[in-house]
Design an enzyme around this catalytic site. Structure first.
Site, PDB file in Angstrom:
ATOM      1  N   HIS A 103       0.886 -11.111   5.155  1.00  0.00           N
ATOM      2  CA  HIS A 103       1.789 -12.202   4.782  1.00  0.00           C
ATOM      3  C   HIS A 103       3.202 -11.743   4.420  1.00  0.00           C
ATOM      4  CE1 HIS A 103       0.432 -10.427   1.117  1.00  0.00           C
ATOM      5  NE2 HIS A 103       1.315 -11.117   0.424  1.00  0.00           N
ATOM      6  N   ASP A 104       3.415 -10.429   4.334  1.00  0.00           N
ATOM      7  CA  ASP A 104       4.748  -9.898   4.005  1.00  0.00           C
ATOM      8  C   ASP A 104       5.456  -9.319   5.223  1.00  0.00           C
ATOM      9  OD1 ASP A 104       4.417 -10.401   1.272  1.00  0.00           O
ATOM     10  OD2 ASP A 104       3.506  -8.432   0.922  1.00  0.00           O
TER      11      ASP A 104
ATOM     12  N   GLU B 298      -2.623  -2.065  -2.900  1.00  0.00           N
ATOM     13  CA  GLU B 298      -1.358  -2.133  -2.178  1.00  0.00           C
ATOM     14  C   GLU B 298      -0.454  -1.115  -2.862  1.00  0.00           C
ATOM     15  OE1 GLU B 298       2.169  -5.214  -0.882  1.00  0.00           O
ATOM     16  OE2 GLU B 298       1.482  -5.106  -2.941  1.00  0.00           O
TER      17      GLU B 298
ATOM     18  N   ASP C 265      -7.242 -11.392  -4.603  1.00  0.00           N
ATOM     19  CA  ASP C 265      -5.993 -10.695  -4.864  1.00  0.00           C
ATOM     20  C   ASP C 265      -5.873 -10.518  -6.377  1.00  0.00           C
ATOM     21  OD1 ASP C 265      -3.294  -9.747  -4.300  1.00  0.00           O
ATOM     22  OD2 ASP C 265      -3.430 -10.989  -2.501  1.00  0.00           O
TER      23      ASP C 265
ATOM     24  N   ASP D 153      -2.397  -5.974  -5.884  1.00  0.00           N
ATOM     25  CA  ASP D 153      -0.978  -6.144  -5.587  1.00  0.00           C
ATOM     26  C   ASP D 153      -0.123  -5.048  -6.239  1.00  0.00           C
ATOM     27  OD1 ASP D 153       0.962  -8.185  -4.449  1.00  0.00           O
ATOM     28  OD2 ASP D 153       1.735  -8.046  -6.481  1.00  0.00           O
TER      29      ASP D 153
HETATM   30  C1  NOJ Z   1       3.285  -7.803  -2.770  1.00  0.00           C
HETATM   31  C2  NOJ Z   1       2.819  -9.110  -2.206  1.00  0.00           C
HETATM   32  O1  NOJ Z   1       2.088  -8.868  -1.045  1.00  0.00           O
HETATM   33  C3  NOJ Z   1       4.044  -9.956  -2.002  1.00  0.00           C
HETATM   34  O2  NOJ Z   1       3.782 -11.108  -1.262  1.00  0.00           O
HETATM   35  C4  NOJ Z   1       4.624 -10.267  -3.356  1.00  0.00           C
HETATM   36  O3  NOJ Z   1       5.840 -10.960  -3.193  1.00  0.00           O
HETATM   37  C5  NOJ Z   1       4.877  -9.002  -4.164  1.00  0.00           C
HETATM   38  N1  NOJ Z   1       3.824  -8.039  -4.079  1.00  0.00           N
HETATM   39  C6  NOJ Z   1       5.050  -9.349  -5.612  1.00  0.00           C
HETATM   40  O4  NOJ Z   1       3.821  -9.766  -6.148  1.00  0.00           O
END
Ligand code: NOJ
Length: 556
Positions: A328-329, A255, A99, A200
């Site tokens: 994970h989000d 992302e 990541d 990210d």
């Molecule tokens: C996206 C990540 O997947 C998430 O878990 C994170 O809180 C935010 N970006 C900030 O880094």
């Protein structure tokens, strides 16, 4: 057929290290824990591990707030452990993608500690500092973790920007020194032998330098139009590609929150001058309402088909898709898009896997998805750990936007902690995740849903994923075939075809608990069934049973 690439043919498995496997009984997953499960991943058949952040971090946002890019978080282990993990994975033919969190750092990063000291500190311009306006924040932007996106700093009487928590100050990509330091760090990891980066919120690194107020949604102004896909983001990625990425054989996935298909064709262009692929958000944002993601509304199948199909067809021949239901989000796939009742959990988990893995793009499996792990329902707010969940509860409830009961209902559907409860390895105490007290509670359904019970069961969700992954290795059409949506207006079925030369696939998925009449065209009568989730069950060829998935293969 478009150009072959290993990352198109791969299946990626995402590990959220904190919740994967604890080797030392401190209740927190760690690198040695991951090493102990490499054979499990090898058996599943995945090609790549995407490791959520393992760098040193004060954990305001579970590692997405990095204080040192060159060292490993103490709770996860040491750099020697990391090297052993990389080596152990490579020996098994598994690649490791790191990541890369470079939209922001932790406020404990040495760059920020220096930056806030004085206006003329050499690191001042590493971050985004602005004067206040009439004694208030420089503009009305709200942070994604609630509150203003600006934090006042007494030391120099100025504000710094943080798109996420105030402990995650945004880096200033306009500053060439910032970019050079980031590229150097990326190069250092590449030299170590890692195989790629998941980047990210990379779509947010270039900000509109006029920092205008945003349209007020809820309590604050929305920064999206000024931060997402900003004016220089493609210049920066081209530069990064030129200086680092193009010099190694990597897999890169951005992302890209707020991305459109038009933008995606630039980020993930087949030309290869930026990234290999991106994560789009349209299908996971479909049910959003006036409180954004905080809702218990279910996704409408026709809208879901439209969005998924749009990405399939618009990127065709121009850019590459990545395919995911959860991470994970996001809430657990089976709870959100399927049916997590005991009766339909396994069937719908397999159906969703079929629907996704047969599409064109690189599929991502989030840890536990291969077992059909579900959302969790903690009754007490204290059991939740996610900063987004806790801050949102506080802000929305105290401002009267929702009642406590409503908010708990939304949390049960949407909290990021749904995906962060520990991996369910077996039915021993703490699901075999830890010998200590887990950092977050285990989902009580580990007694029924766990790896040990599934690995040797040919009918399990795990074995079904394993089969899907092995089919991908046998049939080029699954990777490279052209996609076409069929029965676009059908409210219960998601049906599409894939074609490559003389080969054809028909993918039939029932997204409901109803028996649905549907007979494929005559041409499919002599087709073979590549995979289905009701095998061994007597059924009519012109009907789909609840949550049935069937893949037909024909060759002419
Ligand atoms: C996206 C990540 O997947 C998430 O878990 C994170 O809180 C935010 N970006 C900030 O880094």
């Amino acid at each position: 057929m478009e150009a072959r690439n290993w990352w198109k043919e791969a299946v990626v498995y995402q590990i959220y290290p904190r919740s994967f496997m604890d080797s030392n009984g401190d209740g927190i997953g760690d690198l040695k824990g991951i090493i102990s499960k490499l054979d499990y991943l090898k058996d599943l058949g995945v090609d790549v591990i995407w490791l959520s952040p393992v760098y040193q971090s004060p954990n305001d946002d579970n590692g997405y707030d990095i204080s040192d890019y060159y060292s490993i978080m103490g709770e996860f282990g040491t750099m020697e452990d990391f090297d052993a993990l990389l080596d152990g994975a490579h020996k098994r033919g598994i690649k490791i993608v790191m990541d890369l969190v470079v939209n922001h750092t932790s406020d404990r990063h040495k760059w920020f500690i220096e930056s806030r000291k004085s206006k003329d500190n050499p690191y001042r311009d590493y971050y985004i500092w602005r004067e206040g306006k009439d004694g208030k924040e420089p503009n009305n932007w709200g942070s994604r973790f609630r509150g203003s996106a600006w934090e006042y700093d007494e030391e120099t009487d100025m504000y710094y920007l943080h798109s996420y928590s105030k402990k995650q100050p945004d880096l200033n990509w306009e500053n060439v020194k910032v970019r050079e330091d980031i590229y150097q760090m990326m190069d250092w990891w590449c030299q170590k032998g890692i195989d790629g980066f998941r980047m990210d919120v990379i779509s947010m690194i270039s900000k509109d330098q006029s920092f205008p107020d945003g349209e007020v949604k809820g309590l604050y102004g929305d920064f999206s139009p000024y931060i997402m896909n900003g004016p220089k983001v493609h210049d920066y990625l081209k530069e990064m590609n030129h200086k680092v990425l193009s010099r190694y054989d990597l897999m890169t996935v951005g992302e890209t929150i707020g991305v459109t298909t038009g933008e995606a064709k630039k980020y993930a262009s087949c030309k290869g001058d930026e990234l290999n692929m991106i994560f789009q958000f349209e299908h996971v944002w479909l049910s959003e309402g006036k409180l954004g993601k905080w809702t218990d509304k279910k996704v409408d199948l026709i809208e879901l088909k439209n969005v998924m199909s749009k990405w399939q067809t618009e990127l065709k021949g121009k850019a590459w898709n990545s395919l995911y239901w959860d991470n994970h989000d996001q809430p657990r796939a089976v709870s959100r898009f399927g049916n997590d009742s005991t009766k339909y959990r396994n069937l719908s988990a397999k159906m969703l896997a079929t629907c996704l893995h047969m599409m064109k793009g690189t599929p991502y499996i989030y840890q536990g998805e291969e077992l059909g792990m579900t959302n969790v329902r903690f009754e007490k707010l204290e059991d939740y750990k996610d900063i987004d969940t806790l801050n949102t509860y506080e802000e929305y409830v105290s401002n009267g936007l929702v009642t406590k009961e409503e908010m708990m209902r939304y949390i049960h559907c949407k909290s990021r902690d749904n995906a962060r409860t520990p991996m369910q390895w077996n039915d021993n105490s703490n699901a075999g995740f830890t010998a200590g007290i887990p950092w977050i509670k285990i989902n009580p359904n580990y007694i029924d849903i766990n790896a040990e019970a599934q690995v040797n069961d040919p009918d399990s969700v795990y074995s079904y994923y394993k089969k899907l992954i092995s089919l991908r290795k046998q049939y080029d059409i699954i990777v490279y075939g052209n996609y076409q949506l069929l029965e676009k207006d059908h409210e219960k079925l998601f049906i599409y075809s894939r074609t490559l030369g003389n080969e054809k696939l028909l993918i039939l998925c029932n997204f409901t608990e109803d028996i649905v009449d549907y007979g494929p065209e005559k041409e499919w009568e002599s087709a073979t069934v590549l995979i289905d989730n009701y095998s061994g069950v007597e059924r009519k060829s012109n009907q789909l049973l609840p949550y049935e998935a069937r893949v037909l293969y024909s060759y002419s």
